[in-house]
Design a protein around this motif. Structure first.
Motif, PDB file in Angstrom:
ATOM      1  N   ILE A 185       0.825  -1.205   0.000  1.00 50.20           N
ATOM      2  CA  ILE A 185       0.000   0.000   0.000  1.00 50.20           C
ATOM      3  C   ILE A 185       0.862   1.258   0.000  1.00 50.20           C
ATOM      4  N   LEU A 186       1.901   1.273   0.812  1.00 47.31           N
ATOM      5  CA  LEU A 186       2.709   2.478   0.980  1.00 47.31           C
ATOM      6  C   LEU A 186       3.645   2.740  -0.193  1.00 47.31           C
ATOM      7  N   THR A 187       4.018   1.700  -0.936  1.00 43.41           N
ATOM      8  CA  THR A 187       4.953   1.874  -2.058  1.00 43.41           C
ATOM      9  C   THR A 187       4.276   1.820  -3.420  1.00 43.41           C
ATOM     10  N   PHE A 188       3.019   1.398  -3.475  1.00 43.01           N
ATOM     11  CA  PHE A 188       2.315   1.147  -4.732  1.00 43.01           C
ATOM     12  C   PHE A 188       2.981   0.019  -5.536  1.00 43.01           C
ATOM     13  N   VAL A 189       3.788  -0.788  -4.878  1.00 47.23           N
ATOM     14  CA  VAL A 189       4.420  -1.935  -5.535  1.00 47.23           C
ATOM     15  C   VAL A 189       3.707  -3.195  -5.051  1.00 47.23           C
ATOM     16  N   ARG A 190       2.809  -3.687  -5.879  1.00 45.12           N
ATOM     17  CA  ARG A 190       2.031  -4.858  -5.515  1.00 45.12           C
ATOM     18  C   ARG A 190       2.801  -6.129  -5.855  1.00 45.12           C
ATOM     19  N   ILE A 191       2.557  -7.162  -5.075  1.00 45.73           N
ATOM     20  CA  ILE A 191       3.109  -8.483  -5.357  1.00 45.73           C
ATOM     21  C   ILE A 191       2.076  -9.241  -6.182  1.00 45.73           C
ATOM     22  N   PRO A 192       2.411  -9.691  -7.375  1.00 44.90           N
ATOM     23  CA  PRO A 192       1.430 -10.434  -8.172  1.00 44.90           C
ATOM     24  C   PRO A 192       0.873 -11.616  -7.376  1.00 44.90           C
ATOM     25  N   GLY A 193      -0.447 -11.699  -7.312  1.00 43.60           N
ATOM     26  CA  GLY A 193      -1.088 -12.764  -6.560  1.00 43.60           C
ATOM     27  C   GLY A 193      -1.446 -12.385  -5.138  1.00 43.60           C
ATOM     28  N   ALA A 393      16.119   5.718 -16.961  1.00 36.49           N
ATOM     29  CA  ALA A 393      15.224   4.609 -16.647  1.00 36.49           C
ATOM     30  C   ALA A 393      15.791   3.294 -17.160  1.00 36.49           C
ATOM     31  N   LEU A 394      16.372   3.331 -18.339  1.00 34.50           N
ATOM     32  CA  LEU A 394      16.928   2.108 -18.917  1.00 34.50           C
ATOM     33  C   LEU A 394      18.124   1.602 -18.112  1.00 34.50           C
ATOM     34  N   SER A 395      18.870   2.520 -17.545  1.00 39.42           N
ATOM     35  CA  SER A 395      20.052   2.105 -16.776  1.00 39.42           C
ATOM     36  C   SER A 395      19.737   1.904 -15.294  1.00 39.42           C
ATOM     37  N   GLY A 396      18.548   2.329 -14.873  1.00 39.20           N
ATOM     38  CA  GLY A 396      18.172   2.202 -13.471  1.00 39.20           C
ATOM     39  C   GLY A 396      17.851   0.768 -13.096  1.00 39.20           C
ATOM     40  N   GLN A 397      17.793   0.534 -11.800  1.00 37.03           N
ATOM     41  CA  GLN A 397      17.520  -0.805 -11.293  1.00 37.03           C
ATOM     42  C   GLN A 397      16.314  -0.770 -10.354  1.00 37.03           C
ATOM     43  N   THR A 398      15.234  -0.129 -10.841  1.00 37.59           N
ATOM     44  CA  THR A 398      13.991  -0.098 -10.083  1.00 37.59           C
ATOM     45  C   THR A 398      12.850   0.170 -11.057  1.00 37.59           C
ATOM     46  N   HIS A 429      11.391  -3.813   0.154  1.00 35.44           N
ATOM     47  CA  HIS A 429      10.230  -4.376  -0.546  1.00 35.44           C
ATOM     48  C   HIS A 429      10.275  -4.021  -2.031  1.00 35.44           C
ATOM     49  N   ILE A 430      10.542  -2.755  -2.328  1.00 36.62           N
ATOM     50  CA  ILE A 430      10.604  -2.330  -3.733  1.00 36.62           C
ATOM     51  C   ILE A 430      11.709  -3.086  -4.465  1.00 36.62           C
ATOM     52  N   ASP A 431      12.886  -3.157  -3.864  1.00 39.78           N
ATOM     53  CA  ASP A 431      14.018  -3.837  -4.490  1.00 39.78           C
ATOM     54  C   ASP A 431      13.718  -5.319  -4.721  1.00 39.78           C
ATOM     55  N   GLN A 432      13.136  -5.956  -3.724  1.00 34.24           N
ATOM     56  CA  GLN A 432      12.846  -7.387  -3.828  1.00 34.24           C
ATOM     57  C   GLN A 432      11.845  -7.671  -4.942  1.00 34.24           C
TER      58      GLN A 432
END
Length: 610
Positions: A185-193, A393-398, A429-432
């Motif tokens: 919720i706090l990162t807007f990065v959902r885990i599929p499923g 963005a292309l060189s980023g890792q997120t 969480h975002i990195d994972q």
């Protein structure tokens, strides 16, 4: 479109549990305001809320089919665009039909092919199908994930529904959220499923779940596959055009009024052109709709996501195609009043006015129509967003869109308390999740590093960003009893475009160049060349002022449940800052976030398991 719910318990007797299954379905009443029903046997209870689109007289659900001593029951949400072709094929195998509905076709497809029936479907769907003889439940979701489906195991039971609220209405499911759900919720990065709530899941797109007393088996029936693209530029554009023409033709099938959304951008304009042409063959005029905001021209500021206003382009396209156009102009007060609608539609905090404004648009459209075609997914499929063209963005890792959600700066989560940050580990969480997404990418052997990175970018967008937009479109349309269809999500188009090389997608040295070529014969040249402009927002300082005051009232309330989340000094300074909630800086402002999170904790009575 509809709302579905179900409760299976192989060790319990559900025969007199109609009240609970009806209670689950009642939470989905807005998805299906036209009729409702439920079906109960000893170990299975299915419920349905219906929005009538096809076969109003005989297409009611749950639908039951008996073949000798075998009984099948289904509760189904969606539209099967190839149901007429499937019906004809099944009739050739000896099947007979008593309705004109796609639901009955799906039932017979299961009788004929069993679990493999999903391999024959082209549409947007989520369904639960109970095989009484096998005592088996089949849950399935469409290829790209246009329609949602949540489920939860509780003891010997499995519960499912179109939205989380249906599960939360059952006494076995509590509003508990652990550190992982809170991080989503706090990162807007959902885990599929993930279903946000503890031990609640969302069926992933292109998957089905087979459930029996012996256990459950997850099966993936569709996925992207990488292969060399062998068509030349001309053939590729022609094939895209042919797929879209076929898709639009099939998605115009309805027994209720159907319209299109029109922003004046490439995607919606191209679909509108094809729809207008198809309806003209039938002697019908196409109605089109766009959104605008009071004094939008006065407050407009060009940004990378919004380089131009839509209104002049909407007028240009509508006049060119001869559509009957309607502009829905939203008042600032309506945006503020509807800010909590997305929260209650999603059952967790989400974006602010970019979502509530969509609700108000559909609410207005519902007065005239029931179905609309919309342009979602073209940017994910063909590479339209600025981050596809950014070296950083292309060189980023997120995830490249993260700053647009969390805000600019090196520490966009500084408004959260140190204690919460330690418990929830948001950066980790975002990195994972980023690493998990990259690990899933279907690779193409021999692809050079830059092409491989672009393939990663497309995969991230199609499997991690697009779900946010599709969920938003589903909840906001269904919250008003309205159906939104998305031709660019046709799995045949998604499959084909996946392997088109970047140089071809960028034909004529412009983003989505290959799609522009596909639409070249139906749109004027200036529209074909218009730069991408994202869904508009109200860049109105009065909206920012109202949400800031609302957020400050929460901060001043000592009983507000959000307080343990916050670094009081930092958050107050940010909210009082003149740019804390200025629309256009990001996709969601800090005041919008505070308002929704506080309301969620309060009205849903959330229990945090941190």
């Amino acid at each position: 479109m509809c709302g579905i719910a179900g409760w299976i318990d192989w060790q319990g007797d559900l025969s007199d549990q109609g009240a609970i299954i009806a209670q689950m379905a009642e939470t989905l009443q807005q998805r299906g305001p036209d009729s409702h029903g439920h079906w109960v046997s000893r170990h299975a209870a299915l419920a349905h809320q219906r929005l009538i689109v096809i076969d109003p007289l005989t297409g009611g659900q749950p639908m039951v089919y008996q073949d000798g001593d075998r009984t099948y029951a289904i509760t189904y949400n969606g539209e099967m665009y190839n149901f007429r072709e499937l019906r004809h094929e099944l009739e050739g195998y000896g099947h007979t039909f008593r309705t004109r509905s796609d639901t009955e076709v799906l039932l017979h497809a299961y009788v004929e092919w069993g679990e493999a029936c999903v391999q024959h479907l082209n549409g947007i769907f989520a369904f639960g199908l109970w095989d009484e003889q096998k005592q088996q439940l089949l849950l399935a979701r469409d290829h790209v994930g246009v329609k949602s489906l949540y489920y939860a195991h509780r003891g010997s039971a499995i519960l499912f529904g179109s939205e989380l609220k249906a599960l939360l209405a059952h006494p076995l499911v509590k509003p508990e959220v652990d550190a992982t759900g809170l991080a989503e919720i706090l990162t807007f990065v959902r885990i599929p499923g993930s279903g946000i709530y503890r031990n609640v899941h969302e069926l992933r797109p292109g998957h089905m779940l087979i459930c029996s007393e012996q256990g459950t088996r997850m099966s993936r029936y569709w996925s992207l596959r990488s292969a060399p693209h062998t068509d030349d530029l001309y053939t590729t554009a022609a094939h895209i055009r042919g797929l879209l023409e076929d898709t639009v033709k099939h998605q115009l099938i309805a027994d209720v009024p159907i319209v299109t959304l029109l922003s004046g951008g490439l995607d919606s304009s191209g679909l509108t052109a094809m729809a207008a042409k198809e309806l003209q063959h039938e002697g019908r005029e196409l109605h089109t709709y766009s959104i605008d905001f009071v004094n939008s021209a006065q407050h407009f500021q060009s940004t990378p996501l919004h380089p131009s206003l839509d209104a002049p382009w909407v007028k240009r396209v509508s006049e060119y195609l001869g559509t009957h156009h309607h502009t829905i102009t939203l008042e600032n007060s309506a945006l503020v009043e509807s800010l909590l609608v997305p929260l209650h539609a999603h059952d967790f905090p989400t974006a602010g006015q970019m979502t509530s404004s969509l609700y108000l648009l559909f609410q207005a459209m519902k007065q005239d129509a029931t179905v609309a075609l919309s342009g979602e997914a073209a940017d994910e499929v063909f590479g339209g967003y600025p981050w596809f063209h950014s070296e950083a963005a292309l060189s980023g890792q997120t995830f490249p869109w993260t700053p647009a959600f969390l805000g600019p700066g090196k520490n966009p989560l500084a408004w959260l308390s140190a204690d919460l940050l330690q418990k929830v580990q948001l950066t980790e969480h975002i990195d994972q999740q980023y690493r998990a997404a990259i690990a899933e990418v279907p690779r193409l052997e021999g692809e050079d590093p830059l092409a491989a990175r672009r393939r990663e970018m497309f995969y991230l967008n199609q499997t991690r960003f697009l779900p946010f937009l599709l969920e938003r479109k589903d909840r906001m349309s269904m919250a008003t009893g309205f159906e939104a269809r998305v031709p660019f999500c046709d799995y045949r188009l998604v499959e084909y475009a996946w392997n088109i090389p970047w140089e071809m997608k960028m034909a004529d040295d412009i983003e989505k160049g290959i799609l522009r070529r596909a639409f070249a014969s139906v749109l004027p040249e200036d529209v074909i060349r218009r730069k991408k402009s994202a869904y508009p927002n109200a860049q109105n300082p009065l909206y920012e002022k109202a949400t800031r005051e609302w957020a400050l009232n929460i901060l001043h309330d000592p009983n507000a449940p959000i307080h343990p989340f916050l670094d009081a000094q930092v958050v107050r300074a940010l909210v009082e800052s003149t740019d804390a909630g200025v629309p256009g800086i990001g996709l969601v402002s800090l005041p919008e976030r505070l308002i929704q999170i506080n309301e969620w904790l309060d009205t849903y009575q959330i229990t945090l398991a941190l």
